[in-house]
Design a protein around this motif. Structure first.
Motif, PDB file in Angstrom:
ATOM      1  N   ALA A  14       0.832  -1.201   0.000  1.00  0.00           N
ATOM      2  CA  ALA A  14       0.000   0.000   0.000  1.00  0.00           C
ATOM      3  C   ALA A  14       0.873   1.260   0.000  1.00  0.00           C
ATOM      4  O   ALA A  14       0.582   2.239  -0.694  1.00  0.00           O
ATOM      5  CB  ALA A  14      -0.933  -0.006   1.203  1.00  0.00           C
ATOM      6  N   TRP A  15       1.944   1.231   0.779  1.00  0.00           N
ATOM      7  CA  TRP A  15       2.890   2.360   0.760  1.00  0.00           C
ATOM      8  C   TRP A  15       3.428   2.586  -0.647  1.00  0.00           C
ATOM      9  O   TRP A  15       3.523   3.710  -1.135  1.00  0.00           O
ATOM     10  CB  TRP A  15       4.074   2.074   1.692  1.00  0.00           C
ATOM     11  CG  TRP A  15       3.883   2.585   3.082  1.00  0.00           C
ATOM     12  CD1 TRP A  15       3.611   1.854   4.191  1.00  0.00           C
ATOM     13  CD2 TRP A  15       3.954   3.953   3.508  1.00  0.00           C
ATOM     14  NE1 TRP A  15       3.496   2.670   5.281  1.00  0.00           N
ATOM     15  CE2 TRP A  15       3.712   3.969   4.891  1.00  0.00           C
ATOM     16  CE3 TRP A  15       4.189   5.159   2.857  1.00  0.00           C
ATOM     17  CZ2 TRP A  15       3.710   5.141   5.636  1.00  0.00           C
ATOM     18  CZ3 TRP A  15       4.191   6.339   3.593  1.00  0.00           C
ATOM     19  CH2 TRP A  15       3.945   6.317   4.968  1.00  0.00           C
ATOM     20  N   TRP A  18       0.942   4.198  -2.768  1.00  0.00           N
ATOM     21  CA  TRP A  18       0.808   5.611  -2.401  1.00  0.00           C
ATOM     22  C   TRP A  18       1.875   6.445  -3.111  1.00  0.00           C
ATOM     23  O   TRP A  18       1.594   7.482  -3.719  1.00  0.00           O
ATOM     24  CB  TRP A  18       0.950   5.721  -0.872  1.00  0.00           C
ATOM     25  CG  TRP A  18       0.985   7.133  -0.372  1.00  0.00           C
ATOM     26  CD1 TRP A  18      -0.085   7.957  -0.173  1.00  0.00           C
ATOM     27  CD2 TRP A  18       2.149   7.875  -0.002  1.00  0.00           C
ATOM     28  NE1 TRP A  18       0.346   9.170   0.290  1.00  0.00           N
ATOM     29  CE2 TRP A  18       1.710   9.147   0.401  1.00  0.00           C
ATOM     30  CE3 TRP A  18       3.518   7.600   0.026  1.00  0.00           C
ATOM     31  CZ2 TRP A  18       2.584  10.144   0.829  1.00  0.00           C
ATOM     32  CZ3 TRP A  18       4.409   8.582   0.444  1.00  0.00           C
ATOM     33  CH2 TRP A  18       3.939   9.838   0.847  1.00  0.00           C
ATOM     34  N   LYS A  21       1.114   6.735  -6.787  1.00  0.00           N
ATOM     35  CA  LYS A  21       0.092   7.726  -7.123  1.00  0.00           C
ATOM     36  C   LYS A  21       0.678   9.134  -7.092  1.00  0.00           C
ATOM     37  O   LYS A  21       0.438   9.936  -7.993  1.00  0.00           O
ATOM     38  CB  LYS A  21      -1.070   7.634  -6.138  1.00  0.00           C
ATOM     39  CG  LYS A  21      -1.985   6.454  -6.413  1.00  0.00           C
ATOM     40  CD  LYS A  21      -3.139   6.456  -5.421  1.00  0.00           C
ATOM     41  CE  LYS A  21      -4.086   5.293  -5.681  1.00  0.00           C
ATOM     42  NZ  LYS A  21      -4.872   4.994  -4.477  1.00  0.00           N
ATOM     43  N   ALA A  22       1.478   9.402  -6.062  1.00  0.00           N
ATOM     44  CA  ALA A  22       2.072  10.737  -5.967  1.00  0.00           C
ATOM     45  C   ALA A  22       2.923  11.024  -7.204  1.00  0.00           C
ATOM     46  O   ALA A  22       2.819  12.096  -7.815  1.00  0.00           O
ATOM     47  CB  ALA A  22       2.923  10.840  -4.700  1.00  0.00           C
ATOM     48  N   THR A  84       8.625   6.619   2.088  1.00  0.00           N
ATOM     49  CA  THR A  84       8.152   5.289   1.699  1.00  0.00           C
ATOM     50  C   THR A  84       9.190   4.222   2.003  1.00  0.00           C
ATOM     51  O   THR A  84       8.864   3.155   2.536  1.00  0.00           O
ATOM     52  CB  THR A  84       7.826   5.267   0.192  1.00  0.00           C
ATOM     53  OG1 THR A  84       7.010   6.390  -0.113  1.00  0.00           O
ATOM     54  CG2 THR A  84       7.115   3.997  -0.186  1.00  0.00           C
TER      55      THR A  84
END
Ligand SMILES: [Cu+2]
Ligand SMILES: [Cu+2]
Lengths: 307, 549
Positions: A14-15, A18, A21-22, A84
């Motif tokens: 999930a990290w 994330w 996406k960024a 991350t």
């Protein structure tokens, strides 16, 4: 369709999503600027006759601006990357729960505290943080279960560690990601995440020694296993304990797949595999032992008892 | 500076020798930079066709899951040869060929500074390429991949001689490449015509100049590691063997400290081509000349310090990841801003959409995508997901095909008239362009998605997971469209060579010195080099009143 990387099933994955996406927002922004500019240019500045266009050679301010903006963007990306990285790769201060060892072309999974070993199918309990050590027995391989965590190389002479924690019960796809020779393609594996109870019973089942066969056919098969050279490479607890050159067969019948996910683990497929491994997985280090049809049936019957 | 003579009797001497009068021998013995340049282009075209056919074999095998068209053993040889061919026998020598042909012309020189060394480099390249392909005759081509990681490429796991052929041929080619780089530097430093200062140098020459230093810095690392690999394999040394006190990861450090600069070696001259083509077809000078040149120097310097971004999954530890993540993110900036310079060059221009310009535009679009996916690797935790997957295959083809090769196509359509004296057909050119553009994106875009869904690279087949069969089929269809586009290109070249319209000296109304001589240029290049008072000598000639510096 759910793409693995976009469908995380662990905090680690999930990290990574994330961060993905960024960085995609940044990339899409830049790509949009470039595409719109190109489209506008094509619409607006096509060949005009009559005189040359303005021969402008540059504009310092503009150039400084379009250097500064990307610099800021990559600085942001760098900061997010560090956040991350620290979340995914936590410090290692204890013994690993599982040791994954890459072999040409299958994975060995060893559970040091439970004292069990299996192949190509790694079981983990849901919700528990697992520390995985990744080693190799020969060339460089790479452990990659994209929905669960980052990938990591298995490098001769090195021990690498990664963390993972499955959010829910499922069977997760995994692959060797580093090119490792002829059968790199079929060095796949699966990670089976189970709730605490079924995980405990799986552990107990794998710990038990191989059952004695009851049918005569299977008994014949067991004898064959010892007489033929199978035991030189494969281990079946209760019969022999070799170096792990080849997958441990003590509970081979309990596994869902064979030969690095090449085949569904059915009696028919198992028999095909024993008949000529190289017809199914060319280049594999399991030799064709030229078993007769009766040998094959007996051997298959025996292996099928190894639940 | 323009009148440094070529050693007397060198060119004349060979021509006068009666035994060497035949036309074919003239090509073999030539030291003329234009002929050598053409031979580079011809040889790379052949290797390009071979490497392309290898790609089609791979795409056929991958068209659907479980295909048995190629055995795994054959597939692994084919992908190794495809990568090695395209990088070492196509892209790099293709750019060297263009540099060879146009550098002396663009600086108003008569030839390269060291013509015989130039011929040596070319022939070493040709024979190196042949040596690589002779491995097939030995029964087994190399199959350890174009970066031949140890220990897989060591004697224990690659027992046959393929890897030896691979290492030896690259060693020879590498030596030739270094010689060419030295030659280009000496030429650019010493043979510029009067008035051609470094601040007036055409940007293509600038890029070639910077690129040559990069070659000199990077190629020796490759040659050293190849020599070490050969010593390991043949003399049982242990450079890369952990049991003998060596380290397989050492190979990766050595190889990538060459291999990353190599990426820029394959891209910088392409930037140079774009920096020539875009201004001419926009009828404007380049926007921010100093900026484009300086950012190239920045790229070259930074590119020597980013290699370990190929090793984020080796487990070197966070200090390494942070350092090389930072440097790799940083290098994206001087690379990326060039895109804005080219866009600003077109802005307000009067654009002529020739085939050459179409390819330049396709370059801008595709290379930006490839550059941006590159940034997603530099954010190193993302590399932990995507590296060694099909996402990398997509990324690197967006850079090398959508980037470099599209730029080279722009260059070919732009310079073909100069090299041959005839124009390439624009209508065939457009057909070629659209087939190639569509085929390219069809082939490689879906590969991003496959990678993100977990498909590793370098697999001879794959399990039938949802969507994989369809996406691979799309990719295969795209590859055949690409193959068709190459056939159209070849037909266009063949047809135009025979009956294309006569080009004249300067068909595009361009501004740099190569357009001030005949097409093709005479052996001595110029009867008279026009005066150079600015960056665009021919523009200055046409506008004596508004000469800019
Ligand atoms: Cu592997
Ligand atoms: Cu790189």
């Amino acid at each position: 369709m759910h793409l693995s990387v976009f469908d995380p099933a662990s905090p680690e994955a999930a990290w990574l999503l994330w961060l993905w996406k960024a960085s995609m927002w940044i990339c899409v922004f830049i790509m949009a600027v470039v595409t719109v500019a190109l489209a506008y240019i094509l619409a607006r500045f096509r060949r005009r006759d009559g005189g040359e266009p303005d021969q402008r050679t540059g504009n310092k301010r503009l150039e400084i601006a379009w250097t500064a903006v990307p610099l800021v963007l990559v600085a942001v990306l760098f900061a997010l990357s560090i956040v991350t990285a620290r979340a995914v790769d936590r410090p290692v201060r204890r013994a690993p729960d599982i040791v994954a060892t890459g072999h040409q072309w299958w994975w060995e999974f060893r559970y040091p505290s439970a004292n069990i070993v299996t192949a190509n199918e790694m079981h983990i309990p849901v919700g528990r943080e697992i520390l995985l050590e990744v080693d190799t027995a020969d060339v460089i391989h790479d452990f990659w279960a994209p929905r669960l965590t980052r990938k990591i190389d298995a490098v001769p002479g090195r021990q690498n560690f990664i963390w993972l924690r499955a959010d829910h019960a499922d069977a997760y796809f995994g692959a060797c990601a580093e090119y490792c020779g002829t059968q790199h393609a079929w060095m796949l594996f699966r990670v089976v995440a189970q709730d605490a109870d079924s995980y405990a019973s799986w552990l107990a089942q794998q710990f038990a020694p191989a059952e004695e066969p009851v049918t005569t056919e299977a008994k014949q098969g067991r004898m064959l296993f010892v007489q033929l050279t199978c035991a030189n490479c494969h281990n079946i607890s209760g019969i022999n304990s070799q170096q792990q050159f080849a997958p441990d067969l003590t509970h081979v019948a309990s596994r869902q797949m064979l030969a690095g996910e090449r085949l569904q683990n059915t009696p028919a497929n198992l028999k095909d595999w024993l008949r000529d491994p190289n017809a199914i997985k060319p280049g594999s280090y399991m030799p064709d032992l030229k078993l007769s049809e009766t040998d094959l049936s007996q051997m298959t019957a025996f292996l099928e008892t190894l639940q | 500076m323009s009148d440094v003579p070529i050693a007397p009797g060198l060119i004349e001497g060979t021509a006068a020798h009666p035994a060497l009068q035949s036309r074919r021998l003239e090509w073999v013995t030539t030291v003329d930079h234009k002929r050598i340049g053409l031979m580079y282009l011809f040889a790379t075209l052949i290797f390009f066709v071979v490497g392309g056919l290898e790609a089609l074999l791979m795409r056929l095998q991958l068209a659907w899951p479980g295909n048995t068209f190629l055995s795994p053993d054959a597939y692994n040889q084919v992908f190794t040869m495809h990568g090695t061919t395209m990088i070492f026998l196509v892209v790099v020598p293709l750019l060297l060929g263009l540099a060879n042909y146009f550098t002396p012309l663009m600086i108003g020189a008569r030839d390269m500074a060291l013509p015989r060394l130039n011929a040596f480099s070319f022939w070493v390249f040709v024979f190196g390429g042949i040596l690589l392909y002779l491995s097939f005759l030995s029964g087994h081509a190399p199959d350890a991949g174009w970066f031949s990681y140890t220990p897989l490429s060591g004697k224990a796991f690659s027992t046959r001689s393929g890897v030896d052929y691979w290492a030896l041929s690259l060693l020879g080619i590498g030596a030739g490449t270094i010689a060419t780089a030295i030659n280009l530097i000496v030429t650019i430093v010493n043979l510029r015509t009067n008035g051609m200062t470094f601040r007036r140098l055409p940007l293509f020459v600038w890029m070639v100049f910077v690129n040559s230093f990069l070659i000199i810095a990077a190629l020796p690392a490759l040659n050293a590691s190849l020599a070490m690999l050969l010593i390991d394999r043949q003399l049982n040394a242990h450079f890369f063997n952990e049991l003998g006190g060596g380290d397989p990861v050492l190979w990766q450090h050595y190889f990538w400290s060459f291999g990353h600069p190599e990426v820029y070696i394959m891209v910088l001259p392409a930037f140079g081509i774009i920096s020539e083509v875009v201004p001419v077809f926009s009828r404007k000078p380049i926007f921010g000349y100093g900026f484009v040149a300086a950012s190239t120097v920045a790229i070259a310097l930074l590119s020597l310090g980013v290699w370990a971004h190929h090793m984020f999954v080796v487990g070197l530890g966070h200090p390494w990841d942070y350092t090389f993540g930072a440097s790799s993110l940083l290098i994206a900036v001087p690379t990326g801003v060039k895109i804005f310079n080219w866009i600003a060059t077109m802005w307000g221009g009067s654009i002529r959409l020739t085939t050459s310009m179409l390819f330049a535009l396709a370059f801008l679009f595709s290379f930006t995508i490839g550059g941006l996916t590159g940034v997603t690797f530099a954010a190193f935790p993302l590399d932990w997901q995507t590296t060694d997957s099909y996402y990398v295959v997509a990324h690197m083809h967006y850079v090398l095909f959508g980037g470099t090769l599209f730029a080279v196509m722009a260059g070919i359509y732009y310079w073909f008239p100069k090299m041959s004296g005839r124009m390439l057909s624009e209508s065939w050119g457009r057909l070629h362009f659209w087939l190639m553009f569509v085929g390219f994106h069809l082939t490689f875009f879906v590969q991003h998605i496959l990678g993100l869904d977990g498909m590793p690279r370098r697999v001879y087949t794959y399990p039938d997971r949802p969507g994989w069969a369809v996406m691979n089929m799309i990719s295969t269809i795209g590859a055949f469209v690409l193959g068709l586009s190459v056939v159209v290109l070849l037909a266009n070249i063949a047809g135009s060579l025979r009956s294309g319209p006569i080009a004249g000296d300067n068909p595009w109304n361009a501004w740099t010195l190569e357009w001030a001589t005949t097409s093709p240029p005479p052996e001595h290049n110029f009867d008279l080099v026009p005066p150079v008072r600015g960056r665009r000598p021919l523009w200055d000639l046409a506008h004596p009143e508004r000469s800019q510096v």
